[in-house]
Design a protein around this motif. Structure first.
Motif, PDB file in Angstrom:
ATOM      1  N   SER A 171       6.413   6.011  -0.031  1.00 37.56           N
ATOM      2  CA  SER A 171       7.009   4.688   0.179  1.00 37.56           C
ATOM      3  C   SER A 171       6.015   3.596  -0.197  1.00 37.56           C
ATOM      4  O   SER A 171       4.837   3.852  -0.435  1.00 37.56           O
ATOM      5  N   GLU A 172       6.529   2.361  -0.198  1.00 39.82           N
ATOM      6  CA  GLU A 172       5.718   1.148  -0.412  1.00 39.82           C
ATOM      7  C   GLU A 172       5.064   1.076  -1.783  1.00 39.82           C
ATOM      8  O   GLU A 172       3.940   0.582  -1.917  1.00 39.82           O
ATOM      9  N   PHE A 173       5.761   1.584  -2.813  1.00 42.45           N
ATOM     10  CA  PHE A 173       5.152   1.499  -4.135  1.00 42.45           C
ATOM     11  C   PHE A 173       5.832   0.471  -5.027  1.00 42.45           C
ATOM     12  O   PHE A 173       5.453   0.294  -6.171  1.00 42.45           O
ATOM     13  N   GLY A 174       6.846  -0.211  -4.527  1.00 41.27           N
ATOM     14  CA  GLY A 174       7.450  -1.307  -5.268  1.00 41.27           C
ATOM     15  C   GLY A 174       8.451  -0.882  -6.313  1.00 41.27           C
ATOM     16  O   GLY A 174       8.440   0.259  -6.790  1.00 41.27           O
ATOM     17  N   GLN A 193       0.847  -1.178   0.000  1.00 44.02           N
ATOM     18  CA  GLN A 193       0.000   0.000   0.000  1.00 44.02           C
ATOM     19  C   GLN A 193       0.887   1.234   0.000  1.00 44.02           C
ATOM     20  O   GLN A 193       1.695   1.441   0.899  1.00 44.02           O
ATOM     21  N   VAL A 194       0.717   2.078  -1.028  1.00 44.56           N
ATOM     22  CA  VAL A 194       1.514   3.302  -1.125  1.00 44.56           C
ATOM     23  C   VAL A 194       1.189   4.213   0.049  1.00 44.56           C
ATOM     24  O   VAL A 194       0.026   4.369   0.437  1.00 44.56           O
ATOM     25  N   GLN A 195       2.235   4.802   0.603  1.00 42.14           N
ATOM     26  CA  GLN A 195       2.055   5.747   1.705  1.00 42.14           C
ATOM     27  C   GLN A 195       2.729   7.064   1.372  1.00 42.14           C
ATOM     28  O   GLN A 195       3.838   7.090   0.843  1.00 42.14           O
TER      29      GLN A 195
END
Length: 123
Positions: free
Chosen positions: A25-28, A1-3
């Motif tokens: 963050s957390e977008f791969g 999950q994008v933050q």
């Protein structure tokens, strides 16, 4: 999950300065952060663009903040900043970070918002 996590809001007197920060963050690894921006929403008003910056650091500002605010970014850290100088009471609003997360291959794009940070400028 994008933050998108914002920080740096607060209470400041007119004429003062604040710096807002936003980390994506957390977008791969298949994606990267493209355009980033700051919007603000004052009570009873619509959310409006304050400033935006492309990955290549081209910038765009609302007329009301030109010469007072500076947007910048750090692509390595996936962060965007908003340096706010000569603050006025009319700058009081919730400030939101916004980011386009795009695929490194192809044209897939997603748009995300941060949770908002309150900026209050007292007269």
């Amino acid at each position: 999950q994008v933050q998108l996590v914002e920080s740096g809001g607060g209470l400041v007197q007119a004429g003062g300065s604040l710096t807002l920060s936003c980390a994506a963050s957390e977008f791969g690894s298949a994606f990267r952060v493209n355009v980033m921006g700051w919007y603000r929403q004052a009570p009873g008003k619509q959310r409006v663009l304050v400033a935006s910056i492309t990955r290549g650091s081209s910038t765009n500002y609302a007329d009301s903040v030109k010469g007072r605010f500076t947007i910048s970014r750090d692509n390595a850290k996936n962060m965007v900043y908003l340096q706010m100088n000569s603050l006025k009471p009319e700058d009081t609003a919730v400030y939101y970070c916004n980011a386009d997360i795009t695929s490194r291959v192809g044209t897939t794009s997603y748009n995300y918002w941060g949770q908002g940070t309150q900026v209050t400028v007292s007269s």
